[in-house]
Design an enzyme around this catalytic site. Structure first.
Site, PDB file in Angstrom:
ATOM      1  N   CYS A   1       3.924   6.670 -49.079  1.00 41.93           N
ATOM      2  CA  CYS A   1       3.762   6.343 -50.494  1.00 41.93           C
ATOM      3  C   CYS A   1       5.091   5.853 -51.046  1.00 41.93           C
ATOM      4  O   CYS A   1       6.132   6.501 -50.860  1.00 41.93           O
ATOM      5  CB  CYS A   1       3.278   7.573 -51.273  1.00 41.93           C
ATOM      6  SG  CYS A   1       3.203   7.334 -53.061  1.00 41.93           S
ATOM      7  N   CYS A  14      -2.671  -1.554 -52.236  1.00 39.84           N
ATOM      8  CA  CYS A  14      -3.181  -2.402 -53.320  1.00 39.84           C
ATOM      9  C   CYS A  14      -3.593  -3.758 -52.753  1.00 39.84           C
ATOM     10  O   CYS A  14      -2.872  -4.362 -51.940  1.00 39.84           O
ATOM     11  CB  CYS A  14      -2.107  -2.567 -54.385  1.00 39.84           C
ATOM     12  SG  CYS A  14      -2.621  -3.621 -55.766  1.00 39.84           S
ATOM     13  N   CYS A  19       0.939  -8.205 -54.185  1.00 38.13           N
ATOM     14  CA  CYS A  19       1.385  -6.845 -54.512  1.00 38.13           C
ATOM     15  C   CYS A  19       1.433  -6.019 -53.230  1.00 38.13           C
ATOM     16  O   CYS A  19       0.390  -5.771 -52.612  1.00 38.13           O
ATOM     17  CB  CYS A  19       0.454  -6.177 -55.522  1.00 38.13           C
ATOM     18  SG  CYS A  19       0.981  -4.482 -55.950  1.00 38.13           S
ATOM     19  N   CYS A  24      -0.116   7.175 -52.453  1.00 34.24           N
ATOM     20  CA  CYS A  24      -0.868   8.322 -51.939  1.00 34.24           C
ATOM     21  C   CYS A  24      -2.164   8.492 -52.719  1.00 34.24           C
ATOM     22  O   CYS A  24      -2.350   7.924 -53.797  1.00 34.24           O
ATOM     23  CB  CYS A  24      -0.023   9.593 -52.034  1.00 34.24           C
ATOM     24  SG  CYS A  24       0.509  10.011 -53.708  1.00 34.24           S
ATOM     25  N   HIS A  41      -4.318  -3.387 -61.460  1.00 32.25           N
ATOM     26  CA  HIS A  41      -4.692  -3.864 -60.132  1.00 32.25           C
ATOM     27  C   HIS A  41      -5.894  -3.032 -59.680  1.00 32.25           C
ATOM     28  O   HIS A  41      -5.748  -1.854 -59.369  1.00 32.25           O
ATOM     29  CB  HIS A  41      -3.525  -3.721 -59.149  1.00 32.25           C
ATOM     30  CG  HIS A  41      -2.363  -4.600 -59.481  1.00 32.25           C
ATOM     31  ND1 HIS A  41      -1.164  -4.588 -58.761  1.00 32.25           N
ATOM     32  CD2 HIS A  41      -2.196  -5.542 -60.457  1.00 32.25           C
ATOM     33  CE1 HIS A  41      -0.337  -5.469 -59.286  1.00 32.25           C
ATOM     34  NE2 HIS A  41      -0.936  -6.060 -60.318  1.00 32.25           N
ATOM     35  N   CYS A  57     -15.320  -0.756 -61.517  1.00 31.16           N
ATOM     36  CA  CYS A  57     -16.677  -0.226 -61.304  1.00 31.16           C
ATOM     37  C   CYS A  57     -16.671   1.281 -61.095  1.00 31.16           C
ATOM     38  O   CYS A  57     -17.707   1.935 -61.231  1.00 31.16           O
ATOM     39  CB  CYS A  57     -17.334  -0.884 -60.089  1.00 31.16           C
ATOM     40  SG  CYS A  57     -17.350  -2.679 -60.138  1.00 31.16           S
ATOM     41  N   CYS A 120     -13.399  28.478 -53.133  1.00 33.89           N
ATOM     42  CA  CYS A 120     -14.481  28.564 -52.152  1.00 33.89           C
ATOM     43  C   CYS A 120     -15.842  28.585 -52.842  1.00 33.89           C
ATOM     44  O   CYS A 120     -16.836  28.105 -52.290  1.00 33.89           O
ATOM     45  CB  CYS A 120     -14.313  29.795 -51.275  1.00 33.89           C
ATOM     46  SG  CYS A 120     -14.282  31.362 -52.174  1.00 33.89           S
ATOM     47  N   HIS A 544     -15.412  36.066 -50.614  1.00 33.31           N
ATOM     48  CA  HIS A 544     -15.304  34.694 -50.107  1.00 33.31           C
ATOM     49  C   HIS A 544     -16.698  34.107 -49.938  1.00 33.31           C
ATOM     50  O   HIS A 544     -17.628  34.791 -49.492  1.00 33.31           O
ATOM     51  CB  HIS A 544     -14.562  34.680 -48.773  1.00 33.31           C
ATOM     52  CG  HIS A 544     -14.355  33.313 -48.211  1.00 33.31           C
ATOM     53  ND1 HIS A 544     -13.605  32.347 -48.839  1.00 33.31           N
ATOM     54  CD2 HIS A 544     -14.826  32.728 -47.063  1.00 33.31           C
ATOM     55  CE1 HIS A 544     -13.604  31.248 -48.107  1.00 33.31           C
ATOM     56  NE2 HIS A 544     -14.343  31.458 -47.030  1.00 33.31           N
TER      57      HIS A 544
END
Length: 813
Positions: A1, A14, A19, A24, A41, A57, A120, A544
């Site tokens: 990144c 991108c 560009c 990330c 963009h 979209c 969880c 859990h």
């Protein structure tokens, strides 16, 4: 990144020309999204999976062309869009190019979810829902229908998550950050990192998805599908405590009013907060009617099947919350005026993919044992909260008193599948040590068992006008496509909480709901197969959650434990400590119907006509046991054309089918109407333009009058208006709601005192001028008028002198 230096996998590049940015994703700081928002963009590609995402979209895009919706030559065969006509529904995301049979049979949906801090409960619930084919297939094949302008647009986050889970090039796990943020905006209860209840999360998520995706039912679709609306009569409910702890509220309540002036956008969220505090029912409606031996001439009023002002029960047994039996509903003449506007308020009916899949209804009857009067209540539910009966309760259920419901008292190895003897021996050992085994049928029988109303729980009979002994019992009126069952394992007392850890045996296939069906039930299919089960390990204070789900492609069972997915044997599932179960209607006939349609489509007969059919209904046909009549009204207006607001994305709403396929579907399921040509409705366009003009006039006039009101230093009169009604009007004039509000309803902010209507203390109201009130009243009607400062007439000095003289003479006398 390039922003934080985080490494792969799942970095995003991108696609804007010139560009070179790489950022990330949600697993880290989501710099790719921040870059797209800042630079505008809009296209980005995942460097691991090569999937493309569009920020305009807000959906994944594919390098394929949809068939153009234009007339084709007579010798050409129209091809369906995508793959909606498979004989067996397989939930897979759309891919580039064609897929081989081997690819189609490879299991998908086996993607884990990372635990992002005691999450969880959320991961298990999402995996269970993800393995419900009707819902998942909708978000994959009908992605163009996932449109909303309501924040936080949770449906789009859920759609993105489902697309990731079921993608062919899936990662080993995903991080549901976006959906987690959205649910925390909807309900503050889920903020932070505390442990939560998975059932509460399910109710909150499904309620929000319904709110964002709901559409008003047209008169045509309501008459075609049949309305469950029954006539309602108040005062027939009676309180009763359930011995098996299944007596939760099934009644609907009025929506709370919240927020201040200008907080219209937060109204929905505030209502969800208020209704979710104690795990209260969320969505539903109830109707009551009488079945008396004699003709009852009491006034009746119609109740909405699914209205904006309704709540759906989260359900629970349709027993009624305890209340004072001797309370009767009386209306004084002044109160009648207060109730007038609310009774005249427009009633709306809504549906969504959530209500289509999960909504069922229960018929609850209370009979007076003195006069035999029977009052009936119909309630909508989205899940059944079942009690877990103890030893004494099991004995009562299996006794001759309750033999009107067939209860499964014994088991045989054949009911346990291919490894039947192993489970049979384990259950025998369990019964040897812990007594009789509790089955899911026992829990259902306890839920639907007749309840005697006597002693402190006597029934307040309207005919006898006294407290009477009665009996209450209920049946399922309409079975949902997917039946969600919640076992009530947790008890919360004032000082402590505890968990019921009793093992409940449940069938993987062939759950028969016929013993619990009402006589007049329209449901033809009453047998269910298990899709998924959520289990809780631990105590009432901590624990859990995991989920066991059956993969729809290969039929194997898998354990979903956060980011880990493991194949397990069905005996592991059967011996699990079930908390929430999802069952799906099972019908061999529906499978044969799909096979017939596929065979017809493959005949490639030249057809002179092409037909357009609702993509959403076709998804029902592929995944529902009972899809109901063809519902092309979902993309048509009342004039038979395409509404202008839907015309721009009509290819997302329809699928082209050959003539022979249409004729078979129409003859088999009915509904319609037949559509051969798509055109934008000119009448609707004129109505929209007129509506836009009306909105502009109303909002401009209100702004002008309100400015004049604010400029007054000492207005002679100030009138009150309900903020709940004002927010509905504001949503209409700002174009957020297509339907205008009903009459002004000040009934909730007024109270009768001394024969006059006064402002209720703590009411949610706004202050407007008399001119503004008269303007809105002239358009919408309603009332009542509530003033906080009245006009005081000037005092005439001569009259004052005369009054003082009379007073002095009176005193002397």
């Amino acid at each position: 990144c390039q922003s934080c230096g985080a490494g792969g996998p799942n970095l995003w590049a991108c696609l804007q020309s010139d560009c070179p940015y790489v950022g990330c994703g949600e697993s880290y700081s989501d710099h790719s999204t921040l870059h797209a928002q800042a630079k505008k963009h809009n296209l980005t590609v995942n460097l691991t999976t090569f999937r493309i995402w569009c920020y305009v979209c807000e959906r994944e895009v594919f390098l394929e062309h949809r068939p153009a919706l234009v007339p084709v030559p007579a010798d050409a065969v129209p091809q369906p869009v995508g793959h909606p006509l498979k004989a067996v529904p397989i939930a897979v995301a759309e891919e580039e190019g064609s897929e081989s049979e081997e690819d189609e049979l490879k299991p998908r949906g086996l993607t884990g979810m990372k635990n992002i801090g005691n999450s969880c409960y959320m991961n298990a619930a999402l995996q269970a829902l993800s393995n419900c084919p009707p819902l998942t297939q909708f978000f994959l094949d009908c992605s163009g229908l996932v449109r909303t302008d309501k924040k936080p647009a949770l449906c789009k986050s859920y759609q993105k998550l489902i697309s990731e889970l079921w993608h062919k090039k899936r990662p080993s796990y995903v991080v549901p950050t976006s959906l987690s943020h959205g649910i925390k905006l909807v309900n503050p209860m889920f903020r932070g990192y505390a442990q939560q209840d998975t059932q509460e999360f399910l109710r909150c998520l499904m309620d929000q998805l319904h709110e964002e995706l709901k559409e008003p039912l047209t008169e045509c679709s309501m008459s075609g599908e049949g309305s469950d609306v029954e006539e309602r009569r108040d005062g027939d409910r009676s309180p009763s405590e359930d011995e098996f702890l299944s007596c939760d509220s099934g009644s609907s309540s009025d929506r709370g009013e919240g927020g201040g002036v200008g907080d219209g956008e937060l109204l929905m969220q505030d209502e969800l907060k208020e209704r979710r505090v104690s795990g209260s029912p969320l969505r539903g409606g109830s109707q009551e009617m009488d079945e008396d031996a004699d003709v009852d001439t009491a006034a009746e009023e119609e109740a909405p099947e699914r209205g904006e002002g309704e709540e759906v029960t989260s359900t629970t047994n349709p027993e009624v919350q305890p209340q004072e039996n001797n309370q009767t509903s009386t209306t004084v003449p002044g109160q009648a005026q207060l109730l007038l506007s609310s009774r005249k308020k427009k009633q709306s009916h809504y549906r969504s993919v959530i209500s289509d899949i999960f909504d069922g209804s229960i018929l609850s009857l209370v009979q007076c044992l003195t006069c035999d009067r029977v009052s009936t209540t119909v309630e909508t539910f989205q899940d059944l909260s079942l009690p877990i009966p103890g030893k004494e309760d099991l004995a009562k259920l299996h006794s001759s008193i309750h033999q009107n419901l067939p209860v499964k008292t014994g088991v045989c190895p054949d009911t346990y599948g291919s490894q039947g003897w192993i489970s049979y021996i384990m259950d025998s050992i369990r019964r040897w040590f812990w007594g009789p085994m509790v089955t899911l049928e026992d829990c259902l029988a306890a839920f639907f068992a007749a309840d005697e109303l006597k002693g402190d729980n006597m029934y307040s009979c309207e005919r006898c006008k006294k407290l009477r002994n009665g009996v209450k019992y209920c049946k399922v009126l309409k079975l949902p496509e997917i039946l969600c069952i919640h076992l009530k394992r947790f008890r919360h007392e004032v000082m402590y909480s505890f968990k019921i850890s009793s093992h409940v045996s449940f069938p993987l296939e062939g759950l028969d709901m016929r013993p619990f069906l009402a006589k007049d039930s329209p449901s033809q299919v009453s047998t269910y197969d298990l899709l998924s089960v959520i289990c809780h390990h631990g105590t009432a204070g901590s624990g859990h959650y995991i989920a066991y789900c059956q993969n729809v492609i290969n039929g194997q069972w898998y354990e979903f434990d956060d980011q880990y997915v493991t194949e397990v044997h069905e005996t592991v599932v059967q011996n699990a400590e079930a908390y929430v179960l999802f069952y799906r209607k099972s019908s061999e006939e529906s499978v044969r119907e799909r096979q017939k349609v596929v065979a017809l489509a493959n005949m490639k007969e030249p057809s002179l006509l092409q037909f357009y059919i609702s993509r959403e209904w076709l998804n029902k046909f592929n995944t529902f046991a009972e899809p109901g009549p063809i519902s092309n009204h979902t993309f048509l207006c009342q004039h038979g054309g395409i509404p202008p607001n839907k015309y721009q994305y009509i290819d997302d709403l329809v699928v082209i089918v050959p003539q022979n396929v249409w004729e078979y579907l129409y003859n088999s399921f009915g509904g319609g109407p037949a559509v051969n040509h798509l055109y934008m409705c000119a009448i609707c366009q004129v109505e929209i333009e007129a509506l836009a003009k009306r909105r502009k006039i109303e909002i401009d006039t209100f702004i002008k009058l309100n400015k004049e009101f604010q400029a007054e230093e000492a207005p002679t009169v100030i009138l009150c208006i309900s903020m709940q009604w004002f927010r509905e009007w504001e949503s209409f004039v700002k174009g957020k709601d297509n339907e205008p509000p009903g009459p002004i309803d000040n009934s909730k902010i007024g109270v009768m005192k001394g024969g006059h209507i006064q402002l209720k203390q703590g009411a949610d109201y706004g202050q407007i001028s008399e001119e503004t009130w008269q303007y809105l009243l002239g358009i919408y009607g309603g009332g009542p008028e509530i003033a906080v400062r009245q006009t005081v007439a000037p005092v005439d000095s001569d009259n004052l002198h005369g009054e003082r003289k009379i007073e002095a003479e009176t005193r002397a006398l």
